[in-house]
Design a protein around this motif. Structure first.
Motif, PDB file in Angstrom:
ATOM      1  N   THR A  47       2.501   4.604  -1.702  1.00  0.00           N
ATOM      2  CA  THR A  47       1.788   3.320  -1.758  1.00  0.00           C
ATOM      3  C   THR A  47       0.837   3.185  -0.580  1.00  0.00           C
ATOM      4  OG1 THR A  47       3.607   2.253  -2.937  1.00  0.00           O
ATOM      5  CG2 THR A  47       2.085   0.802  -1.755  1.00  0.00           C
ATOM      6  N   LEU A  48       1.318   3.501   0.619  1.00  0.00           N
ATOM      7  CA  LEU A  48       0.462   3.414   1.802  1.00  0.00           C
ATOM      8  C   LEU A  48      -0.705   4.393   1.708  1.00  0.00           C
ATOM      9  CD1 LEU A  48       3.178   2.929   4.543  1.00  0.00           C
ATOM     10  CD2 LEU A  48       1.301   1.354   4.039  1.00  0.00           C
ATOM     11  N   SER A  49      -0.472   5.550   1.122  1.00  0.00           N
ATOM     12  CA  SER A  49      -1.544   6.528   0.945  1.00  0.00           C
ATOM     13  C   SER A  49      -2.639   5.968   0.041  1.00  0.00           C
ATOM     14  CB  SER A  49      -0.979   7.815   0.352  1.00  0.00           C
ATOM     15  OG  SER A  49      -2.006   8.718   0.054  1.00  0.00           O
ATOM     16  N   LYS A  50      -2.243   5.243  -1.007  1.00  0.00           N
ATOM     17  CA  LYS A  50      -3.237   4.640  -1.907  1.00  0.00           C
ATOM     18  C   LYS A  50      -4.027   3.554  -1.179  1.00  0.00           C
ATOM     19  CE  LYS A  50      -0.649   5.836  -5.993  1.00  0.00           C
ATOM     20  NZ  LYS A  50       0.325   5.400  -6.977  1.00  0.00           N
ATOM     21  N   PHE A  51      -3.364   2.754  -0.362  1.00  0.00           N
ATOM     22  CA  PHE A  51      -4.083   1.752   0.428  1.00  0.00           C
ATOM     23  C   PHE A  51      -5.045   2.437   1.403  1.00  0.00           C
ATOM     24  CE2 PHE A  51      -0.733  -1.461  -0.625  1.00  0.00           C
ATOM     25  CZ  PHE A  51      -1.585  -2.433  -1.112  1.00  0.00           C
ATOM     26  N   GLU A 108       1.297  -6.745  -2.014  1.00  0.00           N
ATOM     27  CA  GLU A 108       0.480  -7.781  -1.363  1.00  0.00           C
ATOM     28  C   GLU A 108       0.937  -8.010   0.073  1.00  0.00           C
ATOM     29  OE1 GLU A 108       2.782 -11.630  -3.279  1.00  0.00           O
ATOM     30  OE2 GLU A 108       1.115 -10.702  -4.336  1.00  0.00           O
ATOM     31  N   GLN A 109       2.232  -7.872   0.339  1.00  0.00           N
ATOM     32  CA  GLN A 109       2.718  -8.023   1.711  1.00  0.00           C
ATOM     33  C   GLN A 109       2.302  -6.821   2.558  1.00  0.00           C
ATOM     34  OE1 GLN A 109       6.909  -8.840   2.053  1.00  0.00           O
ATOM     35  NE2 GLN A 109       6.875  -8.705   4.277  1.00  0.00           N
ATOM     36  N   ILE A 110       2.320  -5.636   1.977  1.00  0.00           N
ATOM     37  CA  ILE A 110       1.866  -4.441   2.700  1.00  0.00           C
ATOM     38  C   ILE A 110       0.409  -4.630   3.122  1.00  0.00           C
ATOM     39  CG2 ILE A 110       1.329  -1.976   2.491  1.00  0.00           C
ATOM     40  CD1 ILE A 110       3.793  -1.746   0.635  1.00  0.00           C
ATOM     41  N   ARG A 111      -0.426  -5.096   2.185  1.00  0.00           N
ATOM     42  CA  ARG A 111      -1.855  -5.297   2.491  1.00  0.00           C
ATOM     43  C   ARG A 111      -2.014  -6.329   3.600  1.00  0.00           C
ATOM     44  NH1 ARG A 111      -5.696  -3.132   3.718  1.00  0.00           N
ATOM     45  NH2 ARG A 111      -5.655  -1.864   1.863  1.00  0.00           N
ATOM     46  N   MET A 112      -1.276  -7.421   3.521  1.00  0.00           N
ATOM     47  CA  MET A 112      -1.374  -8.476   4.531  1.00  0.00           C
ATOM     48  C   MET A 112      -0.978  -7.934   5.914  1.00  0.00           C
ATOM     49  SD  MET A 112       0.605 -12.140   4.680  1.00  0.00           S
ATOM     50  CE  MET A 112       2.168 -11.367   5.064  1.00  0.00           C
ATOM     51  N   VAL A 113       0.085  -7.155   5.968  1.00  0.00           N
ATOM     52  CA  VAL A 113       0.547  -6.604   7.248  1.00  0.00           C
ATOM     53  C   VAL A 113      -0.479  -5.624   7.812  1.00  0.00           C
ATOM     54  CG1 VAL A 113       2.318  -5.141   8.310  1.00  0.00           C
ATOM     55  CG2 VAL A 113       2.997  -7.019   6.803  1.00  0.00           C
TER      56      VAL A 113
END
Length: 143
Positions: A47-51, A108-113
């Motif tokens: 997931t972090l890789s996609k962000f 959405e929380q990952i993006r916010m952080v």
């Protein structure tokens, strides 16, 4: 899973001090402490890789670098970061760890952080970190 197939920079005790910490003086590092025993760890890294991919600008560089450390292999790094459970995600700004989250939060929380981490980096004069909110609706809809 073979570490060479995991997205991001593989962190070891040696390259943490030699490469990763110095790099954090100019660019935000998002470090995932993971274990091959934890499927959630691998899902979080993906997931972090996609962000990270979606945050890449015109120069094909994201304002932050994804890294990962296998806590089963790199016991001393895990100890230094005081890892008690996996996955654990830590930001590194100017060689200072910033706790981000334990477990796997919603996208959405990952993006916010990540955005808050980039804002903190800007305040500390690190890199040209820029918030990226475009390209995230596709990732958020995957929940």
């Amino acid at each position: 899973m073979d570490n060479s197939r995991i997205p991001g920079i593989e962190v070891t005790q040696e390259n943490l001090v030699k490469d990763i910490l110095p790099k954090s003086e100019n660019k935000v590092i998002v470090l995932v402490c993971w274990s091959p025993r934890s499927q959630k760890s691998l899902e979080l890294i993906e997931t972090l890789s996609k962000f990270n991919e979606s945050d890449k600008g015109e120069n094909s560089e994201a304002p932050w670098e994804l890294a990962h450390v296998n806590v089963d292999k790199e016991v001393q790094v895990a100890g230094a970061l005081q890892v008690q459970s996996v996955p654990l995600t830590v930001g590194i700004i100017a060689q200072q760890p910033v706790p981000l989250f334990e477990s796997v939060p919603p996208n959405e929380q990952i993006r916010m952080v990540i955005n808050k981490l980039l804002d903190l980096a800007i305040q500390k004069g690190i890199g040209s970190a820029s918030r990226s909110e475009e390209h995230t609706s596709e990732l958020q809809s995957r929940e």
